[in-house]
Design a protein around this motif. Structure first.
Motif, PDB file in Angstrom:
ATOM      1  N   LEU A   1      45.247  -6.728   6.368  1.00 22.44           N
ATOM      2  CA  LEU A   1      43.784  -6.659   6.410  1.00 22.44           C
ATOM      3  C   LEU A   1      43.239  -5.771   5.290  1.00 22.44           C
ATOM      4  O   LEU A   1      42.255  -6.115   4.626  1.00 22.44           O
ATOM      5  N   MET A   2      43.874  -4.640   5.059  1.00 25.41           N
ATOM      6  CA  MET A   2      43.395  -3.731   4.018  1.00 25.41           C
ATOM      7  C   MET A   2      43.630  -4.297   2.621  1.00 25.41           C
ATOM      8  O   MET A   2      42.819  -4.104   1.712  1.00 25.41           O
ATOM      9  N   ASP A   3      44.730  -5.005   2.444  1.00 27.62           N
ATOM     10  CA  ASP A   3      44.991  -5.654   1.150  1.00 27.62           C
ATOM     11  C   ASP A   3      43.904  -6.677   0.846  1.00 27.62           C
ATOM     12  O   ASP A   3      43.416  -6.780  -0.288  1.00 27.62           O
ATOM     13  N   MET A   4      43.523  -7.434   1.862  1.00 30.39           N
ATOM     14  CA  MET A   4      42.461  -8.417   1.700  1.00 30.39           C
ATOM     15  C   MET A   4      41.137  -7.732   1.376  1.00 30.39           C
ATOM     16  O   MET A   4      40.390  -8.169   0.491  1.00 30.39           O
ATOM     17  N   ALA A   5      40.856  -6.652   2.092  1.00 29.91           N
ATOM     18  CA  ALA A   5      39.590  -5.938   1.895  1.00 29.91           C
ATOM     19  C   ALA A   5      39.507  -5.356   0.485  1.00 29.91           C
ATOM     20  O   ALA A   5      38.480  -5.470  -0.192  1.00 29.91           O
ATOM     21  N   LYS A   6      40.591  -4.752   0.017  1.00 31.10           N
ATOM     22  CA  LYS A   6      40.577  -4.140  -1.316  1.00 31.10           C
ATOM     23  C   LYS A   6      40.484  -5.193  -2.416  1.00 31.10           C
ATOM     24  O   LYS A   6      39.840  -4.980  -3.438  1.00 31.10           O
ATOM     25  N   ALA A   7      41.135  -6.318  -2.175  1.00 30.94           N
ATOM     26  CA  ALA A   7      41.044  -7.407  -3.159  1.00 30.94           C
ATOM     27  C   ALA A   7      39.612  -7.932  -3.220  1.00 30.94           C
ATOM     28  O   ALA A   7      39.088  -8.225  -4.294  1.00 30.94           O
ATOM     29  N   LEU A   8      38.986  -8.029  -2.070  1.00 26.74           N
ATOM     30  CA  LEU A   8      37.616  -8.529  -1.999  1.00 26.74           C
ATOM     31  C   LEU A   8      36.624  -7.556  -2.631  1.00 26.74           C
ATOM     32  O   LEU A   8      35.607  -7.972  -3.180  1.00 26.74           O
ATOM     33  N   SER A   9      36.941  -6.261  -2.591  1.00 25.37           N
ATOM     34  CA  SER A   9      36.034  -5.254  -3.160  1.00 25.37           C
ATOM     35  C   SER A   9      36.012  -5.314  -4.680  1.00 25.37           C
ATOM     36  O   SER A   9      35.048  -4.868  -5.306  1.00 25.37           O
ATOM     37  N   GLY A  10      37.080  -5.848  -5.267  1.00 21.12           N
ATOM     38  CA  GLY A  10      37.156  -5.904  -6.721  1.00 21.12           C
ATOM     39  C   GLY A  10      37.209  -4.518  -7.345  1.00 21.12           C
ATOM     40  O   GLY A  10      36.832  -4.341  -8.499  1.00 21.12           O
ATOM     41  N   GLY A  11      37.667  -3.527  -6.567  1.00 20.64           N
ATOM     42  CA  GLY A  11      37.757  -2.163  -7.067  1.00 20.64           C
ATOM     43  C   GLY A  11      36.442  -1.399  -7.041  1.00 20.64           C
ATOM     44  O   GLY A  11      36.331  -0.325  -7.626  1.00 20.64           O
ATOM     45  N   ASP A  12      35.447  -1.955  -6.360  1.00 22.53           N
ATOM     46  CA  ASP A  12      34.129  -1.310  -6.287  1.00 22.53           C
ATOM     47  C   ASP A  12      34.018  -0.497  -4.997  1.00 22.53           C
ATOM     48  O   ASP A  12      33.927  -1.070  -3.910  1.00 22.53           O
TER      49      ASP A  12
ATOM     50  N   ILE B   1      33.001  -0.523   0.249  1.00 22.51           N
ATOM     51  CA  ILE B   1      33.836  -0.060   1.359  1.00 22.51           C
ATOM     52  C   ILE B   1      33.145  -0.184   2.710  1.00 22.51           C
ATOM     53  O   ILE B   1      33.701  -0.752   3.660  1.00 22.51           O
ATOM     54  N   GLU B   2      31.933   0.343   2.813  1.00 24.17           N
ATOM     55  CA  GLU B   2      31.257   0.323   4.117  1.00 24.17           C
ATOM     56  C   GLU B   2      30.873  -1.090   4.543  1.00 24.17           C
ATOM     57  O   GLU B   2      30.886  -1.423   5.733  1.00 24.17           O
TER      58      GLU B   2
ATOM     59  N   ASP C   1      38.851   5.165   6.154  1.00 22.77           N
ATOM     60  CA  ASP C   1      38.444   6.556   5.916  1.00 22.77           C
ATOM     61  C   ASP C   1      39.197   7.141   4.718  1.00 22.77           C
ATOM     62  O   ASP C   1      38.609   7.825   3.872  1.00 22.77           O
ATOM     63  N   GLU C   2      40.485   6.858   4.630  1.00 31.45           N
ATOM     64  CA  GLU C   2      41.296   7.354   3.519  1.00 31.45           C
ATOM     65  C   GLU C   2      40.833   6.746   2.200  1.00 31.45           C
ATOM     66  O   GLU C   2      40.748   7.434   1.179  1.00 31.45           O
ATOM     67  N   TRP C   3      40.551   5.469   2.245  1.00 32.17           N
ATOM     68  CA  TRP C   3      40.092   4.764   1.051  1.00 32.17           C
ATOM     69  C   TRP C   3      38.774   5.355   0.542  1.00 32.17           C
ATOM     70  O   TRP C   3      38.607   5.611  -0.648  1.00 32.17           O
ATOM     71  N   ALA C   4      37.854   5.588   1.473  1.00 31.19           N
ATOM     72  CA  ALA C   4      36.552   6.157   1.114  1.00 31.19           C
ATOM     73  C   ALA C   4      36.734   7.572   0.539  1.00 31.19           C
ATOM     74  O   ALA C   4      36.066   7.941  -0.450  1.00 31.19           O
ATOM     75  N   LYS C   5      37.632   8.356   1.134  1.00 30.39           N
ATOM     76  CA  LYS C   5      37.867   9.723   0.679  1.00 30.39           C
ATOM     77  C   LYS C   5      38.476   9.716  -0.726  1.00 30.39           C
ATOM     78  O   LYS C   5      38.058  10.481  -1.609  1.00 30.39           O
TER      79      LYS C   5
ATOM     80  N   SER D   1      35.873   8.781  -3.265  1.00 27.61           N
ATOM     81  CA  SER D   1      34.930   9.871  -3.482  1.00 27.61           C
ATOM     82  C   SER D   1      35.510  10.916  -4.433  1.00 27.61           C
ATOM     83  O   SER D   1      34.839  11.405  -5.335  1.00 27.61           O
ATOM     84  N   VAL D   2      36.772  11.229  -4.261  1.00 22.25           N
ATOM     85  CA  VAL D   2      37.447  12.207  -5.124  1.00 22.25           C
ATOM     86  C   VAL D   2      37.530  11.679  -6.546  1.00 22.25           C
ATOM     87  O   VAL D   2      37.291  12.405  -7.510  1.00 22.25           O
ATOM     88  N   SER D   3      37.863  10.389  -6.690  1.00 24.92           N
ATOM     89  CA  SER D   3      37.974   9.784  -8.027  1.00 24.92           C
ATOM     90  C   SER D   3      36.635   9.785  -8.748  1.00 24.92           C
ATOM     91  O   SER D   3      36.567  10.010  -9.959  1.00 24.92           O
ATOM     92  N   THR D   4      35.564   9.583  -7.993  1.00 28.52           N
ATOM     93  CA  THR D   4      34.216   9.563  -8.588  1.00 28.52           C
ATOM     94  C   THR D   4      33.831  10.949  -9.086  1.00 28.52           C
ATOM     95  O   THR D   4      33.235  11.117 -10.147  1.00 28.52           O
ATOM     96  N   GLU D   5      34.169  11.968  -8.312  1.00 25.36           N
ATOM     97  CA  GLU D   5      33.841  13.353  -8.679  1.00 25.36           C
ATOM     98  C   GLU D   5      34.589  13.777  -9.926  1.00 25.36           C
ATOM     99  O   GLU D   5      34.085  14.530 -10.759  1.00 25.36           O
ATOM    100  N   GLU D   6      35.813  13.298 -10.076  1.00 24.33           N
ATOM    101  CA  GLU D   6      36.628  13.654 -11.242  1.00 24.33           C
ATOM    102  C   GLU D   6      36.077  12.977 -12.485  1.00 24.33           C
ATOM    103  O   GLU D   6      36.116  13.492 -13.563  1.00 24.33           O
TER     104      GLU D   6
END
Length: 204
Positions: A139-150, A154-155, A192-196, A199-204
């Protein structure tokens, strides 16, 4: 000795004067003709310019903003269709997991053999095809593929997953089996982990 021009008798002196006058008149006529030709050519070119401009203006049926709006609408509809397809696949997957959970309860369904019950139980155990980890990972693999890295998706994807689980519960008689609930909790934890992480990657 004179000679005849257009029926008039002229001597050499008068002839020379007349020829000069005729040549001058001819040159003037030629200049006037050239001037008229230039004016006519200029008029044609001006008309052609006007025609081209008019044609170009009328050809612009859609403005840049309208085209961008149309493209945005097409993208929005495409994303909605992809999200709907994801939700349906998720729903089907959770229902399948729930059915396997029910199959392992040998003796509660006269149509289930001991072999079927054992196979279902094995598929739900750790490392099995329908275990909590296996289903959550798919399920998470599908979700991440669908996000296109955006990360902004996530929400939206989390909401789609929640709706998918809820619909699966309806398909399974109004209540999700325990293993499906465990899978839901695991998927939410991974969101939750994905969102966290995002968020860290964006701050960096």
């Amino acid at each position: 000795m004179g000679f005849e021009i257009q029926g008039y008798g002229l001597n050499n002196s008068n002839s020379a004067i007349l020829r000069a006058q005729l040549d001058a008149a001819k040159e003037k006529t030629t200049e006037e003709k050239d001037t008229q030709d230039l004016q006519a050519k200029s008029a044609v070119e001006n008309n052609q310019d006007k025609f081209v401009k008019s044609s170009t203006a009328s050809a612009g049926t859609y403005s840049k903003s309208q085209l961008t709006s149309t493209q945005a609408e097409m993208i929005r509809k495409s994303e909605e269709q992809r999200m709907s397809a994801f939700q349906q696949m998720l729903r089907s997957m959770v229902v399948k997991q729930g059915e396997k959970s029910n199959l392992k309860l040998f003796g509660m369904d006269l149509n289930v053999s001991q072999a079927q019950s054992d196979a279902a139980a094995a598929s739900l155990q750790e490392g099995g095809e329908w275990s909590v980890d296996a289903v959550a990972t798919r399920l998470m693999d599908m979700a991440k593929a669908l996000s296109g890295g955006d990360p902004s998706k996530i929400e939206e994807l989390r909401t789609a997953v929640q709706k998918g689980f809820k619909a699966a519960g309806v398909d399974l008689g109004g209540k999700l089996p325990g293993i499906c609930n465990d899978t839901y909790d695991e998927v939410m934890r991974r969101f939750d982990e994905w969102a966290k992480e995002s968020s860290v990657s964006t701050e960096e």
